[in-house]
Design a protein around this motif. Structure first.
Motif, PDB file in Angstrom:
ATOM      1  N   THR A 210     -19.748   3.858  -8.480  1.00 23.03           N
ATOM      2  CA  THR A 210     -18.359   3.439  -8.371  1.00 23.03           C
ATOM      3  C   THR A 210     -17.521   4.528  -7.735  1.00 23.03           C
ATOM      4  O   THR A 210     -17.891   5.708  -7.767  1.00 23.03           O
ATOM      5  CB  THR A 210     -17.789   3.097  -9.763  1.00 23.03           C
ATOM      6  N   ASP A 211     -16.381   4.135  -7.160  1.00 24.80           N
ATOM      7  CA  ASP A 211     -15.454   5.123  -6.603  1.00 24.80           C
ATOM      8  C   ASP A 211     -14.239   5.328  -7.507  1.00 24.80           C
ATOM      9  O   ASP A 211     -13.316   6.065  -7.169  1.00 24.80           O
ATOM     10  CB  ASP A 211     -15.013   4.730  -5.186  1.00 24.80           C
ATOM     11  N   LYS A 212     -14.245   4.663  -8.677  1.00 24.53           N
ATOM     12  CA  LYS A 212     -13.165   4.796  -9.645  1.00 24.53           C
ATOM     13  C   LYS A 212     -13.748   4.565 -11.039  1.00 24.53           C
ATOM     14  O   LYS A 212     -14.663   3.763 -11.211  1.00 24.53           O
ATOM     15  CB  LYS A 212     -12.059   3.778  -9.352  1.00 24.53           C
ATOM     16  N   LYS A 213     -13.232   5.263 -12.010  1.00 25.49           N
ATOM     17  CA  LYS A 213     -13.721   5.120 -13.372  1.00 25.49           C
ATOM     18  C   LYS A 213     -13.692   3.659 -13.808  1.00 25.49           C
ATOM     19  O   LYS A 213     -12.674   2.976 -13.642  1.00 25.49           O
ATOM     20  CB  LYS A 213     -12.865   5.967 -14.318  1.00 25.49           C
ATOM     21  N   THR A 214     -14.799   3.190 -14.368  1.00 21.90           N
ATOM     22  CA  THR A 214     -14.900   1.778 -14.726  1.00 21.90           C
ATOM     23  C   THR A 214     -15.874   1.619 -15.895  1.00 21.90           C
ATOM     24  O   THR A 214     -16.361   2.612 -16.454  1.00 21.90           O
ATOM     25  CB  THR A 214     -15.350   0.944 -13.516  1.00 21.90           C
ATOM     26  N   VAL A 215     -16.135   0.385 -16.278  1.00 22.74           N
ATOM     27  CA  VAL A 215     -17.146   0.107 -17.308  1.00 22.74           C
ATOM     28  C   VAL A 215     -18.192  -0.828 -16.715  1.00 22.74           C
ATOM     29  O   VAL A 215     -17.875  -1.703 -15.913  1.00 22.74           O
ATOM     30  CB  VAL A 215     -16.529  -0.517 -18.578  1.00 22.74           C
ATOM     31  N   VAL A 216     -19.452  -0.615 -17.111  1.00 21.54           N
ATOM     32  CA  VAL A 216     -20.564  -1.399 -16.579  1.00 21.54           C
ATOM     33  C   VAL A 216     -21.558  -1.693 -17.697  1.00 21.54           C
ATOM     34  O   VAL A 216     -21.884  -0.808 -18.496  1.00 21.54           O
ATOM     35  CB  VAL A 216     -21.297  -0.663 -15.431  1.00 21.54           C
ATOM     36  N   ASN A 217     -22.056  -2.926 -17.726  1.00 15.29           N
ATOM     37  CA  ASN A 217     -23.086  -3.314 -18.687  1.00 15.29           C
ATOM     38  C   ASN A 217     -23.818  -4.513 -18.090  1.00 15.29           C
ATOM     39  O   ASN A 217     -23.392  -5.654 -18.246  1.00 15.29           O
ATOM     40  CB  ASN A 217     -22.455  -3.684 -20.035  1.00 15.29           C
ATOM     41  N   LEU A 218     -24.917  -4.259 -17.393  1.00 12.81           N
ATOM     42  CA  LEU A 218     -25.622  -5.306 -16.660  1.00 12.81           C
ATOM     43  C   LEU A 218     -26.809  -5.832 -17.464  1.00 12.81           C
ATOM     44  O   LEU A 218     -27.453  -5.094 -18.210  1.00 12.81           O
ATOM     45  CB  LEU A 218     -26.118  -4.763 -15.311  1.00 12.81           C
ATOM     46  N   THR A 219     -27.105  -7.124 -17.286  1.00 10.14           N
ATOM     47  CA  THR A 219     -28.257  -7.704 -17.969  1.00 10.14           C
ATOM     48  C   THR A 219     -28.752  -8.934 -17.220  1.00 10.14           C
ATOM     49  O   THR A 219     -28.180  -9.323 -16.197  1.00 10.14           O
ATOM     50  CB  THR A 219     -27.924  -8.056 -19.439  1.00 10.14           C
ATOM     51  N   GLN A 220     -29.820  -9.515 -17.736  1.00  8.68           N
ATOM     52  CA  GLN A 220     -30.449 -10.700 -17.148  1.00  8.68           C
ATOM     53  C   GLN A 220     -30.444 -11.806 -18.201  1.00  8.68           C
ATOM     54  O   GLN A 220     -30.734 -11.573 -19.358  1.00  8.68           O
ATOM     55  CB  GLN A 220     -31.880 -10.377 -16.738  1.00  8.68           C
ATOM     56  N   HIS A 221     -30.108 -13.033 -17.780  1.00  9.42           N
ATOM     57  CA  HIS A 221     -29.804 -14.097 -18.753  1.00  9.42           C
ATOM     58  C   HIS A 221     -30.756 -15.288 -18.647  1.00  9.42           C
ATOM     59  O   HIS A 221     -30.337 -16.442 -18.732  1.00  9.42           O
ATOM     60  CB  HIS A 221     -28.362 -14.568 -18.566  1.00  9.42           C
ATOM     61  N   SER A 222     -32.042 -15.038 -18.515  1.00  5.04           N
ATOM     62  CA  SER A 222     -33.002 -16.139 -18.515  1.00  5.04           C
ATOM     63  C   SER A 222     -33.149 -16.726 -19.921  1.00  5.04           C
ATOM     64  O   SER A 222     -33.117 -16.008 -20.917  1.00  5.04           O
ATOM     65  CB  SER A 222     -34.367 -15.669 -18.017  1.00  5.04           C
ATOM     66  N   TYR A 223     -33.329 -18.049 -19.952  1.00  7.11           N
ATOM     67  CA  TYR A 223     -33.638 -18.764 -21.190  1.00  7.11           C
ATOM     68  C   TYR A 223     -35.125 -19.098 -21.171  1.00  7.11           C
ATOM     69  O   TYR A 223     -35.608 -19.753 -20.243  1.00  7.11           O
ATOM     70  CB  TYR A 223     -32.867 -20.083 -21.268  1.00  7.11           C
ATOM     71  N   PHE A 224     -35.845 -18.692 -22.200  1.00  6.11           N
ATOM     72  CA  PHE A 224     -37.288 -18.903 -22.263  1.00  6.11           C
ATOM     73  C   PHE A 224     -37.650 -20.013 -23.247  1.00  6.11           C
ATOM     74  O   PHE A 224     -37.006 -20.189 -24.278  1.00  6.11           O
ATOM     75  CB  PHE A 224     -38.004 -17.618 -22.699  1.00  6.11           C
ATOM     76  N   ASN A 225     -38.695 -20.743 -22.900  1.00  7.71           N
ATOM     77  CA  ASN A 225     -39.379 -21.628 -23.836  1.00  7.71           C
ATOM     78  C   ASN A 225     -40.859 -21.514 -23.478  1.00  7.71           C
ATOM     79  O   ASN A 225     -41.321 -22.105 -22.484  1.00  7.71           O
ATOM     80  CB  ASN A 225     -38.889 -23.065 -23.723  1.00  7.71           C
ATOM     81  N   LEU A 226     -41.583 -20.715 -24.244  1.00  5.41           N
ATOM     82  CA  LEU A 226     -42.956 -20.371 -23.882  1.00  5.41           C
ATOM     83  C   LEU A 226     -43.923 -21.535 -24.036  1.00  5.41           C
ATOM     84  O   LEU A 226     -45.048 -21.477 -23.540  1.00  5.41           O
ATOM     85  CB  LEU A 226     -43.430 -19.180 -24.726  1.00  5.41           C
ATOM     86  N   SER A 227     -43.496 -22.603 -24.696  1.00  7.36           N
ATOM     87  CA  SER A 227     -44.358 -23.776 -24.829  1.00  7.36           C
ATOM     88  C   SER A 227     -44.463 -24.548 -23.528  1.00  7.36           C
ATOM     89  O   SER A 227     -45.384 -25.331 -23.340  1.00  7.36           O
ATOM     90  CB  SER A 227     -43.821 -24.705 -25.919  1.00  7.36           C
ATOM     91  N   SER A 228     -43.476 -24.349 -22.637  1.00  8.84           N
ATOM     92  CA  SER A 228     -43.359 -25.089 -21.380  1.00  8.84           C
ATOM     93  C   SER A 228     -42.963 -26.549 -21.591  1.00  8.84           C
ATOM     94  O   SER A 228     -42.853 -27.306 -20.635  1.00  8.84           O
ATOM     95  CB  SER A 228     -44.652 -25.024 -20.551  1.00  8.84           C
TER      96      SER A 228
END
Length: 393
Positions: A210-228
């Motif tokens: 970043t070029d300025k003070k900020t807040v960051v919290n990245l993630t991945q939002h997959s929904y799983f159902n292993l039974s298919s």
């Protein structure tokens, strides 16, 4: 790797349906794919996925290894639109919730497969303060801001670059979030790299400056159902979470500021336990989340990347293990899936037919002085890694 132009004349092909393209006898459609070498252990194939109303062309990349695992990623939202892994009989099947078209992903949905930013999870009342200045965010989860806002990273178009190295292949996505986009300060340059390995693991590396003070919290939002079987709830999945403590929340799902012991509560997953074993217990925290929708305080935070959680479906034999260097993980049991969203092959996604394991910092950290910081300063490099490893047992 070479790029191949494939021309298709006057015929309907199933694969084109997912790209919102119709073939007519008087027109030709060009589909760009990546021609894989026979020696490639993990291959990447690129194809057109559709066009946004703004005229932005969206691509899909299929990463495929020799062990039966396939991951499809689209440049809209950095979404994992498909993920197939073998069951105990060796049959590769779909294990994430998703749609068949770009149009459906662009409609309101619960972040199926998407990259989340600038801030994953909730920020109380959409406000936080840095160096005495208050910043106001869009309220999209009344009364709070959720997952970066209504036009967060899940709704932007990312640029993509392919890379190969030995027994893996990577897709590196880039997005530049402008100063004050969705209310966040600083021009933030973000890279997210998906790497498929030949051991049926998928690494996700997040980077930002970043070029300025900020807040960051990245993630991945997959929904799983292993039974298919996406008509089945995930209540029989066995979950393990390596966490002695929970981040308890108030009725608005904002942390109380305290961290509580999971011992003798429905939130103790230190030993494998079925999702449904205690989900209906009379517990204030379960009531607040309408089930599990909480962040766990992962153990061994000083050790960097380590085991965080797992999910196991006995019927298919599929085991998912999650490794991360993050301090927390949000386990969400799909409580708000309400039967209004279409499944790929007919029917709808109903309550608790998918679960999420989102590695991250704790919710509302910018307003919680005792939580690990999510502040990113100019000159610093934000970098974190999460791995999703699949196997059978």
């Amino acid at each position: 790797m070479n790029v191949l132009k494939r021309c298709i004349y006057g015929i309907s092909i199933v694969s084109l349906a997912s790209m919102n393209i119709q073939c007519k006898s008087d027109k030709k459609v060009e589909e760009t794919v990546t021609e894989a070498k026979a020696t490639d252990v993990v291959t990447i194939e690129k194809s057109a996925y559709g066009t946004t109303p703004k005229g932005e062309k969206i691509d899909s990349y299929k990463l495929k290894n020799q062990k039966g695992m396939e991951v499809d990623i689209i440049t809209y939202g950095g979404i994992i639109s498909s993920l197939k892994v073998p069951n105990k009989a060796g049959k590769s099947e779909e294990v994430v919730l998703g749609f068949n078209s770009l149009e459906q992903y662009m409609k309101p949905n619960p972040y199926f497969g998407a990259l989340i930013g600038r801030y994953g999870n909730r920020i109380a009342k959409g406000k936080f303060t840095l160096d005495g200045k208050e910043y106001a965010l869009a309220i999209n989860n009344d009364p709070n801001a959720l997952h970066g806002g209504p036009e967060g990273f899940h709704r932007v178009v990312w640029t993509a670059e392919e890379a190969k190295s030995g027994d893996n292949a990577s897709l590196k996505l880039k997005y530049v979030s402008k100063d004050m986009e969705e209310g966040y300060p600083g021009n933030l340059t973000v890279f997210v790299t998906y790497t498929l390995n030949n051991d049926n693991s998928l690494d996700v590396v997040y980077e930002a400056t970043t070029d300025k003070k900020t807040v960051v919290n990245l993630t991945q939002h997959s929904y799983f159902n292993l039974s298919s079987d996406f008509s089945k709830p995930i209540l029989d999945h066995e979950i393990t979470i390596d966490a002695d403590k929970l981040v308890p929340v108030a009725a608005t799902l904002i942390p109380t500021g305290k961290l509580t012991d999971v011992t003798n509560t429905p939130f103790d997953f230190r030993k494998a336990k079925k999702v449904g074993a205690q989900i209906e217990a009379k517990d204030e925290q379960l009531k607040n989340g309408l089930g599990y929708d909480h962040c766990w305080v992962l153990n061994n935070q000083d050790k960097g990347e380590r085991f965080a959680a797992s999910a196991y479906d006995a019927g298919s034999g599929r085991l998912l293990e999650v490794y991360t260097d993050q301090p927390g993980i949000q386990f969400y049991s799909g409580n708000f899936l309400d039967g209004t969203l279409p499944m790929r092959n007919g029917g709808t996604y109903t309550r608790r037919t998918g679960f999420c394991l989102e590695t991250q910092h704790y919710p509302d950290s910018p307003n919680q002085k005792d939580f690990p910081t999510t502040v990113l300063n100019p000159g610093e490099n934000y970098k974190t890694k999460t791995s999703f490893k699949f196997s059978v047992k």
